[in-house]
Design a protein around this motif. Structure first.
Motif, short mmCIF file in Angstrom:
data_model
loop_
_atom_site.label_atom_id
_atom_site.label_comp_id
_atom_site.label_asym_id
_atom_site.label_seq_id
_atom_site.Cartn_x
_atom_site.Cartn_y
_atom_site.Cartn_z
N PRO A 42 0.83 -1.21 0.00
CA PRO A 42 0.00 0.00 0.00
C PRO A 42 0.86 1.26 0.00
O PRO A 42 1.89 1.33 0.68
CB PRO A 42 -0.80 -0.13 1.31
N ASN A 43 0.45 2.26 -0.78
CA ASN A 43 1.25 3.50 -0.82
C ASN A 43 0.41 4.77 -0.94
O ASN A 43 0.96 5.85 -1.08
CB ASN A 43 2.26 3.44 -1.97
N VAL A 44 -0.93 4.64 -0.88
CA VAL A 44 -1.76 5.84 -0.98
C VAL A 44 -1.44 6.83 0.14
O VAL A 44 -1.47 8.05 -0.06
CB VAL A 44 -3.26 5.46 -0.96
N HIS A 45 -1.11 6.31 1.32
CA HIS A 45 -0.84 7.18 2.47
C HIS A 45 0.35 8.11 2.23
O HIS A 45 0.50 9.12 2.92
CB HIS A 45 -0.58 6.33 3.72
N PRO A 52 -4.34 9.62 11.99
CA PRO A 52 -4.80 8.26 12.31
C PRO A 52 -6.05 8.29 13.18
O PRO A 52 -6.19 9.13 14.08
CB PRO A 52 -3.62 7.66 13.07
N VAL A 53 -6.98 7.38 12.89
CA VAL A 53 -8.22 7.28 13.66
C VAL A 53 -8.30 5.94 14.40
O VAL A 53 -8.57 5.90 15.59
CB VAL A 53 -9.45 7.45 12.74
N SER A 54 -8.07 4.85 13.69
CA SER A 54 -8.19 3.54 14.33
C SER A 54 -7.37 2.50 13.57
O SER A 54 -6.93 2.73 12.43
CB SER A 54 -9.66 3.10 14.39
N LYS A 55 -7.20 1.36 14.22
CA LYS A 55 -6.49 0.23 13.61
C LYS A 55 -7.07 -1.05 14.18
O LYS A 55 -7.35 -1.13 15.38
CB LYS A 55 -4.99 0.32 13.93
N HIS A 56 -7.30 -2.03 13.33
CA HIS A 56 -7.73 -3.33 13.84
C HIS A 56 -7.08 -4.45 13.04
O HIS A 56 -6.67 -4.27 11.89
CB HIS A 56 -9.25 -3.48 13.85
N HIS A 125 -5.98 0.06 8.70
CA HIS A 125 -5.73 1.35 9.31
C HIS A 125 -6.72 2.38 8.75
O HIS A 125 -6.83 2.53 7.52
CB HIS A 125 -4.30 1.82 9.04
N VAL A 126 -7.40 3.08 9.63
CA VAL A 126 -8.35 4.13 9.21
C VAL A 126 -7.80 5.48 9.64
O VAL A 126 -7.36 5.66 10.78
CB VAL A 126 -9.74 3.91 9.84
N ASP A 131 -12.80 15.84 5.01
CA ASP A 131 -13.91 14.98 4.58
C ASP A 131 -13.44 13.79 3.77
O ASP A 131 -14.26 13.10 3.14
CB ASP A 131 -14.91 15.80 3.76
N LEU A 132 -12.14 13.53 3.76
CA LEU A 132 -11.61 12.35 3.08
C LEU A 132 -11.24 11.30 4.10
O LEU A 132 -10.43 11.53 5.00
CB LEU A 132 -10.40 12.71 2.22
N LYS A 133 -11.85 10.13 3.97
CA LYS A 133 -11.54 9.00 4.84
C LYS A 133 -10.63 8.05 4.07
O LYS A 133 -10.99 7.58 3.00
CB LYS A 133 -12.84 8.29 5.25
N LEU A 134 -9.46 7.79 4.62
CA LEU A 134 -8.50 6.88 3.99
C LEU A 134 -8.43 5.60 4.80
O LEU A 134 -8.21 5.62 6.01
CB LEU A 134 -7.11 7.53 3.93
N VAL A 135 -8.63 4.47 4.11
CA VAL A 135 -8.53 3.16 4.76
C VAL A 135 -7.44 2.37 4.05
O VAL A 135 -7.49 2.19 2.83
CB VAL A 135 -9.87 2.40 4.71
N THR A 136 -6.47 1.90 4.82
CA THR A 136 -5.31 1.20 4.26
C THR A 136 -5.23 -0.21 4.82
O THR A 136 -5.26 -0.40 6.03
CB THR A 136 -4.01 1.94 4.60
N GLY A 137 -5.14 -1.19 3.93
CA GLY A 137 -4.94 -2.56 4.36
C GLY A 137 -3.47 -2.94 4.23
O GLY A 137 -2.81 -2.55 3.26
#
Length: 282
Positions: A42-45, A52-56, A125-126, A131-137
């Motif tokens: 992943p490289n969008v970040h 950072p908001v959360s991680k699971h 990772h969220v 207003d942009l929500k980024l979710v990274t696996g």
């Protein structure tokens, strides 16, 4: 609307397109979700400033042996299609990296000696940027099963919000997990024989999944109509042409999205979004 961005091969510019599309939609004061489903790399970040908001964690069940119940009958090894279990005399060996979590072994064990136990395969990772929500696996090192992590990323998407999915390269199971069920898929390619070959594989995949698609030609060179001929034969729309230009490559190498390095592209990507919306709405 859910828009996936894919390609038949790596390095064609999926992330370049996905980030620019999401940021252009955001600039029109519309909330957007950007899902990085290229979980192996992943490289969008790198292109989006975020908090950072959360991680699971993402886990899959694999068999665990209760040696007090095991009779070493070998039934589990017989039913395992992936050779993840081996019976060696009075020893049962499980290979977690080969296990596909099909559950056959613990369901068919005559003594109940095998039970499912969680194995962590990746993380989600969220983060938020206005207003942009980024979710990274992220797939854990040494793990081969990326679709469960991709599905976990997609499960975070909120309904009613425009979603842009940056998928993995190729046309195999991970890509199918990323694009299946989306309203439209943008295929990013390059005008080379390799690009054409892998584009055709991706188009065939999308035809099976019944996902409509269009094509963006990245690193386009005037006079090279290799992709044009193919798209004409297949009845595919060429949605955009991004030229082979040193400044675009330099900005990308510095982690600057195309629409920020040259604002002219922001309107072009809004036009792209509007064209896709028209095609989806019929």
């Amino acid at each position: 609307m859910n828009i996936s961005v894919a390609s038949g091969k790596g390095g064609t510019g999926k992330t370049l397109v996905a980030t620019s599309l999401a940021l252009s939609i955001l600039n029109k004061h519309r909330p957007v979700q950007l899902l990085d489903c290229d979980v192996e790399e992943p490289n969008v970040h790198l292109f989006i400033e975020q908090e950072p908001v959360s991680k699971h964690n993402v886990s899959l069940p694999i068999p665990k042996i209760d040696y007090d119940k095991c009779r070493y009958c070998g039934r589990c090894a017989e039913v395992c299609r992936f050779n993840a279990i081996a019976l060696l005399k009075n020893t049962l060996v499980i290979f977690p990296d080969v296990c596909h979590s099909c559950s056959a072994c613990w369901h068919l064990c005559p003594t109940g000696a095998l039970v499912p136990a969680p194995r962590e395969v990746g993380t989600v990772h969220v983060s938020q940027s206005g207003d942009l929500k980024l979710v990274t696996g992220r797939l854990n090192l040494g793990v081969h099963a990326s679709p469960p992590v991709i599905k976990a990323v997609r499960n975070t998407a909120e309904k009613g919000v425009v979603t842009v999915i940056d998928g993995p390269p190729g046309s195999s199971c991970p890509v199918m997990a990323a694009v299946e069920g989306t309203d439209y898929c943008i295929l990013v390619t390059e005008p080379t024989p390799f690009g054409l070959n892998d584009l055709s594989l991706a188009v065939d995949m999308l035809e099976v999944l019944k996902v409509p698609c269009g094509v963006i030609i990245n690193r386009d060179v005037p006079g090279n109509d290799l992709i044009d001929h193919y798209c004409q034969e297949k009845g595919l729309n060429i949605l955009m042409r991004i030229p082979l230009h040193t400044e675009i490559a330099r900005a990308y190498a510095r982690g600057i999205p195309l629409v920020k390095s040259n604002p002219v592209w922001a309107e072009k990507f809004i036009g792209l979004y509007q064209q896709v919306a028209r095609e989806v709405s019929g």
